[in-house]
Enzyme design. Structure first.
Site, mmCIF file in Angstrom:
data_model
loop_
_atom_site.group_PDB
_atom_site.id
_atom_site.type_symbol
_atom_site.label_atom_id
_atom_site.label_comp_id
_atom_site.label_asym_id
_atom_site.label_seq_id
_atom_site.Cartn_x
_atom_site.Cartn_y
_atom_site.Cartn_z
ATOM 1 N N GLU A 1 0.874 -1.174 0.000
ATOM 2 C CA GLU A 1 0.000 0.000 0.000
ATOM 3 C C GLU A 1 0.904 1.214 0.000
ATOM 4 O OE1 GLU A 1 -2.999 0.110 -0.573
ATOM 5 O OE2 GLU A 1 -3.424 -2.016 -0.316
ATOM 6 N N CYS B 1 -2.104 8.777 3.517
ATOM 7 C CA CYS B 1 -2.005 8.342 2.117
ATOM 8 C C CYS B 1 -3.276 8.703 1.371
ATOM 9 C CB CYS B 1 -1.684 6.863 2.015
ATOM 10 S SG CYS B 1 -2.678 5.856 3.089
ATOM 11 N N GLU C 1 3.524 13.209 -4.706
ATOM 12 C CA GLU C 1 3.018 13.159 -3.327
ATOM 13 C C GLU C 1 3.848 14.088 -2.443
ATOM 14 O OE1 GLU C 1 3.436 9.476 -0.957
ATOM 15 O OE2 GLU C 1 1.305 9.675 -0.527
HETATM 16 P P1 NDP Z 1 9.305 4.720 3.670
HETATM 17 O O1 NDP Z 1 8.474 4.069 2.629
HETATM 18 O O2 NDP Z 1 10.744 4.809 3.410
HETATM 19 O O3 NDP Z 1 9.120 3.958 5.077
HETATM 20 C C1 NDP Z 1 8.055 3.068 5.393
HETATM 21 C C2 NDP Z 1 8.611 1.865 6.135
HETATM 22 O O4 NDP Z 1 9.521 1.156 5.291
HETATM 23 C C3 NDP Z 1 9.410 2.237 7.388
HETATM 24 O O5 NDP Z 1 9.209 1.264 8.386
HETATM 25 C C4 NDP Z 1 10.830 2.200 6.881
HETATM 26 O O6 NDP Z 1 11.812 2.054 7.873
HETATM 27 C C5 NDP Z 1 10.768 1.003 5.957
HETATM 28 N N1 NDP Z 1 11.861 0.932 4.978
HETATM 29 C C6 NDP Z 1 12.635 1.939 4.489
HETATM 30 N N2 NDP Z 1 13.540 1.462 3.627
HETATM 31 C C7 NDP Z 1 13.373 0.118 3.565
HETATM 32 C C8 NDP Z 1 14.006 -0.926 2.849
HETATM 33 N N3 NDP Z 1 15.030 -0.707 2.031
HETATM 34 N N4 NDP Z 1 13.573 -2.187 3.016
HETATM 35 C C9 NDP Z 1 12.528 -2.450 3.835
HETATM 36 N N5 NDP Z 1 11.899 -1.497 4.555
HETATM 37 C C10 NDP Z 1 12.294 -0.222 4.421
HETATM 38 O O7 NDP Z 1 8.664 6.137 3.962
HETATM 39 P P2 NDP Z 1 9.232 7.336 4.867
HETATM 40 O O8 NDP Z 1 8.693 7.196 6.230
HETATM 41 O O9 NDP Z 1 10.707 7.460 4.686
HETATM 42 O O10 NDP Z 1 8.503 8.571 4.175
HETATM 43 C C11 NDP Z 1 8.936 9.092 2.935
HETATM 44 C C12 NDP Z 1 7.749 9.483 2.088
HETATM 45 O O11 NDP Z 1 6.948 8.325 1.824
HETATM 46 C C13 NDP Z 1 6.760 10.446 2.717
HETATM 47 O O12 NDP Z 1 7.164 11.766 2.610
HETATM 48 C C14 NDP Z 1 5.504 10.134 1.953
HETATM 49 O O13 NDP Z 1 5.517 10.819 0.724
HETATM 50 C C15 NDP Z 1 5.588 8.659 1.714
HETATM 51 N N6 NDP Z 1 4.820 7.874 2.713
HETATM 52 C C16 NDP Z 1 3.597 7.426 2.361
HETATM 53 C C17 NDP Z 1 2.851 6.735 3.279
HETATM 54 C C18 NDP Z 1 1.497 6.269 2.931
HETATM 55 O O14 NDP Z 1 0.701 6.008 3.823
HETATM 56 N N7 NDP Z 1 1.209 6.126 1.661
HETATM 57 C C19 NDP Z 1 3.294 6.477 4.646
HETATM 58 C C20 NDP Z 1 4.642 6.968 4.905
HETATM 59 C C21 NDP Z 1 5.344 7.630 3.953
HETATM 60 P P3 NDP Z 1 12.313 3.320 8.759
HETATM 61 O O15 NDP Z 1 11.813 3.046 10.099
HETATM 62 O O16 NDP Z 1 13.809 3.282 8.697
HETATM 63 O O17 NDP Z 1 11.740 4.551 8.157
#
Ligand code: NDP
Length: 496
Positions: free
Chosen positions: A251, A285, A386
Site C-alpha cells: 500500500e 495516504c 506526493e
Molecule cells: P518509507 O516508505 O521509506 O518507510 C516506510 C517503512 O519502510 C518504514 O518502516 C521504513 O523504515 C521502511 N523501509 C525503508 N527502507 C526500507 C528498505 N530498504 N527495506 C525495507 N523497509 C524499508 O517512507 P518514509 O517514512 O521514509 O517517508 C517518505 C515518504 O513516503 C513520505 O514523505 C511520503 O511521501 C511517503 N509515505 C507514504 C505513506 C502512505 O501512507 N502512503 C506512509 C509513509 C510515507 P524506517 O523506520 O527506517 O523509516
C-alpha cells in the site's frame, strides 16, 4: 532522563536488547523533546525473531481459529481500556491532534473486533464435484510467517490492519515498525502479550528500514511481506522480495483529488476539503492534495475555503483546541517547503500559507502553515507528486469529463471524491474514477475497517488491506477433493 523507557525488541515473548548495542532517538515533533530510545537492531536480531516466529507458528496454526479469536477479543478490550493513554502517546510521538489519535486507536479496536469475528468464519467454499461419490471444497490455510513493515503516519491502525488478520488466520508475525513511532509499536506488542498471545506468534524488531526491513526481504523464513509506505520503498521491496518468491502486498502513495462540480453543496465540500487536506497535517495516504473544481464554481469555492484555511489553529496536538499538528520531522518540513517553492516557480498562485511557522513555541517543533495554491495546471509537479503535507492545489476544469480525466491523470490511484447533486454523474464517477476508493459527497479520507482498503496503479500491487480482502494476503487457498467411491475416477475423462 527520558519520559519513556527504551523500546526493546519483542522476541519469543521476551523484551530483548539489540545485539548491536545501539539505540535511536524518538522525538516529539511538536516540541523537539526526546521522548526515549528505540533499539537500532541488526540482521541477527531479525534472524532470532524469524526463528521464534517459525517455531511458534508450528503450534499456533493448530489452535482452532475460534480459540485464536479469543486472544483478539482480549486485544480489543485492552485497547479500549487504554484508548486515552495510547492516543496521548500517539500524539506525542507522531504529532496528529488528539481527536484524530483517538480515532486511530478506535480503528485498531474495530479491527480487533472484526477480525475476532473471522475466527468463526474464515469461510471457504464447497461446490459439487463433477464425479459421483466425490466431495470438493476449498479452505483457507495460513501462509506461515508474515513480515510486516509499517510507516509512522498511522502507527497502530496500519499495524492492526496487518497483524490481526495474519494472526487470526494462523500465521506468526515479525513486525518492523517505523523508527519514528516505536512507543505505539511497543504498546501494541504489550497488549498482545497481556491478551495471552503465545510467545513468538508476534515479534517486534525495531531498526532502520535499510537494515532490518531489508533483511526481511531476503530472509528465507519469511513467506509474506505486507508493507505500507512510499512508492519508492515499495517498488524496491516488490523487486527484492519478488526475486525471493515471497508474496508481497503493498500500500503506497496517493495524489488524491476532491472533484467539486458546479451544482455541489459548496459548504459541505469546503468542510470535506478542510478535513481531507489538512487532517493529520496532510500526512495521510488518502489526504486530498488536489481539488478539481468546475470553473463556474471556482471563485465561490475559493472565497469560502481560504478564510477557513487561514482560521485553522496550528500547534501541539495535545491541546484539544488545535486543528493541525506538526509534521513528522525537519526532513518532511524541508520536502514540503521545497514543493511549495517548485509550485511558485511553476507559476501556480500561492493563495495562503507557504511557509514554516516559527512563532513562539512553534519554533521548537516542525510546523507548516496550511497552504493553498490556485491556478494549478494538472501537469505541474505539485499536482502530480506526493507532497505529504498540508498543501492543496486547486485545479479548474471546464466539464465533468475533464474532471475525471484530471483525477485519473496521475500515477497514483488510491482515493477520489466527487461532490455533486446529479445522480447520473455520481454513477459515471463511480464507474470512471480509476482509484481503489471512491467517495460521493464526502472527502477522500475516512476508510471503514470492514471494507477493502488500497489502490490502483502506483498505489498498490493488486492486494488490499482491511476487510475480507485482507485474508487473501495472509492465507493460501487449499483445494481438497475427497473421493468416497472406492474406485479410480478421472476428472474430465470419465464423464465425457
Ligand atoms: P518509507 O516508505 O521509506 O518507510 C516506510 C517503512 O519502510 C518504514 O518502516 C521504513 O523504515 C521502511 N523501509 C525503508 N527502507 C526500507 C528498505 N530498504 N527495506 C525495507 N523497509 C524499508 O517512507 P518514509 O517514512 O521514509 O517517508 C517518505 C515518504 O513516503 C513520505 O514523505 C511520503 O511521501 C511517503 N509515505 C507514504 C505513506 C502512505 O501512507 N502512503 C506512509 C509513509 C510515507 P524506517 O523506520 O527506517 O523509516
Amino acid at each position: 532522563m527520558h519520559r519513556f523507557e527504551p523500546c526493546l525488541n519483542f522476541i519469543a515473548g521476551e523484551w530483548r536488547e539489540p545485539s548491536t548495542g545501539q539505540y535511536g532517538q524518538n522525538v516529539n515533533p511538536a516540541n523537539g523533546e526526546v521522548l526515549g530510545l528505540w533499539a537500532r537492531s541488526g540482521p541477527g536480531d531479525l534472524d532470532l525473531a524469524v526463528r521464534a516466529a517459525r517455531e511458534a507458528q508450528a503450534s499456533w496454526r493448530l489452535v482452532p481459529a475460534p480459540e485464536r479469536a479469543k486472544v483478539l477479543r482480549r486485544v480489543a478490550d485492552l485497547l479500549r481500556d487504554r484508548k486515552e493513554e495510547l492516543a496521548r502517546t500517539l500524539t506525542m510521538e507522531m504529532g496528529k491532534v488528539i481527536a484524530e489519535a483517538r480515532g486511530e486507536v478506535q480503528e485498531a479496536i474495530d479491527m480487533a473486533e472484526y477480525m475476532a469475528g473471522e475466527g468463526r468464519r474464515l469461510f471457504g467454499q464447497t461446490t459439487p464435484s463433477e464425479l459421483p461419490d466425490k466431495f470438493a471444497m476449498s479452505v483457507r490455510a495460513p501462509v506461515g510467517v508474515v513480515g510486516i513493515i509499517t510507516p509512522w503516519n498511522f502507527p497502530i491502525a496500519i499495524a492492526s490492519w496487518k497483524s490481526l488478520p495474519a494472526i487470526v488466520a494462523g500465521n506468526a508475525v515479525v513486525w518492523k515498525p517505523a523508527e519514528e513511532t516505536p512507543l505505539l509499536a511497543r504498546a501494541f506488542a504489550q497488549i498482545y502479550q497481556e491478551a495471552g498471545l503465545p510467545p513468538g506468534v508476534l515479534n517486534v524488531v525495531f531498526g532502520d528500514g535499510p537494515v532490518v526491513g531489508e533483511a526481511m526481504l531476503d530472509h528465507p523464513g519469511i513467506d509474506v511481506i505486507s508493507f505500507t509506505g512510499s512508492t519508492e520503498t515499495g517498488r524496491h521491496i516488490a523487486s527484492r522480495a519478488g526475486a525471493n518468491l515471497k508474496r508481497v502486498s503493498l500500500e503506497m502513495g496517493g495524489k488524491n483529488a476532491i472533484t467539486v462540480l458546479a451544482d455541489a453543496d459548496l459548504d459541505l465540500a469546503v468542510d470535506a476539503i478542510l478535513w481531507s487536506a489538512y487532517g493529520t497535517s496532510g500526512q495521510r495516504c488518502t489526504a486530498a492534495s488536489r481539488v478539481i473544481v468546475e470553473r463556474a464554481a471556482e471563485a465561490e469555492l475559493l472565497a469560502r475555503l481560504v478564510p477557513r484555511v487561514e482560521a485553522l489553529r496550528v500547534g501541539d496536538g495535545l491541546d484539544p483546541s488545535i486543528d493541525v499538528g506538526p509534521v513528522i520531522h525537519e526532513e518532511a518540513l524541508n520536502k514540503i517547503d521545497g514543493y511549495v517553492r517548485i509550485g511558485v516557480d511553476e507559476g501556480a498562485r500561492l493563495v495562503t500559507g507557504g511557509r514554516r511557522l516559527t512563532e513562539g513555541p512553534l519554533a521548537r517543533g516542525f510546523y507548516y502553515a496550511p497552504t493553498v495554491f490556485a491556478g494549478v495546471q494538472p501537469d505541474m509537479r505539485i499536482a502530480q507528486e506526493e507532497i505529504f503535507g498540508p498543501v492543496l492545489s486547486v485545479i479548474a476544469v471546464d466539464s465533468f469529463e475533464e474532471a475525471i480525466q484530471v483525477n485519473n491523470g496521475v500515477r497514483y490511484g488510491l482515493s477520489a471524491s466527487v461532490f455533486t447533486r446529479d445522480v447520473n454523474r455520481v454513477f459515471r464517477a463511480m464507474r470512471d474514477l480509476d482509484t481503489g476508493i471512491v467517495y460521493v459527497n464526502a472527502g477522500t479520507t475516512g476508510a471503514e475497517i470492514h471494507l477493502p482498503f488500497g489502490g490502483t496503479k502506483a498505489t498498490g500491487n493488486g492486494h488490499r488491506d482491511s476487510g475480507q480482502a485482507a485474508l487473501d494476503v495472509f492465507t493460501e487457498w487449499k483445494t481438497v477433493y475427497v473421493d468416497y467411491s472406492g474406485r479410480l475416477q478421472r476428472a474430465q475423462i470419465d464423464n465425457n
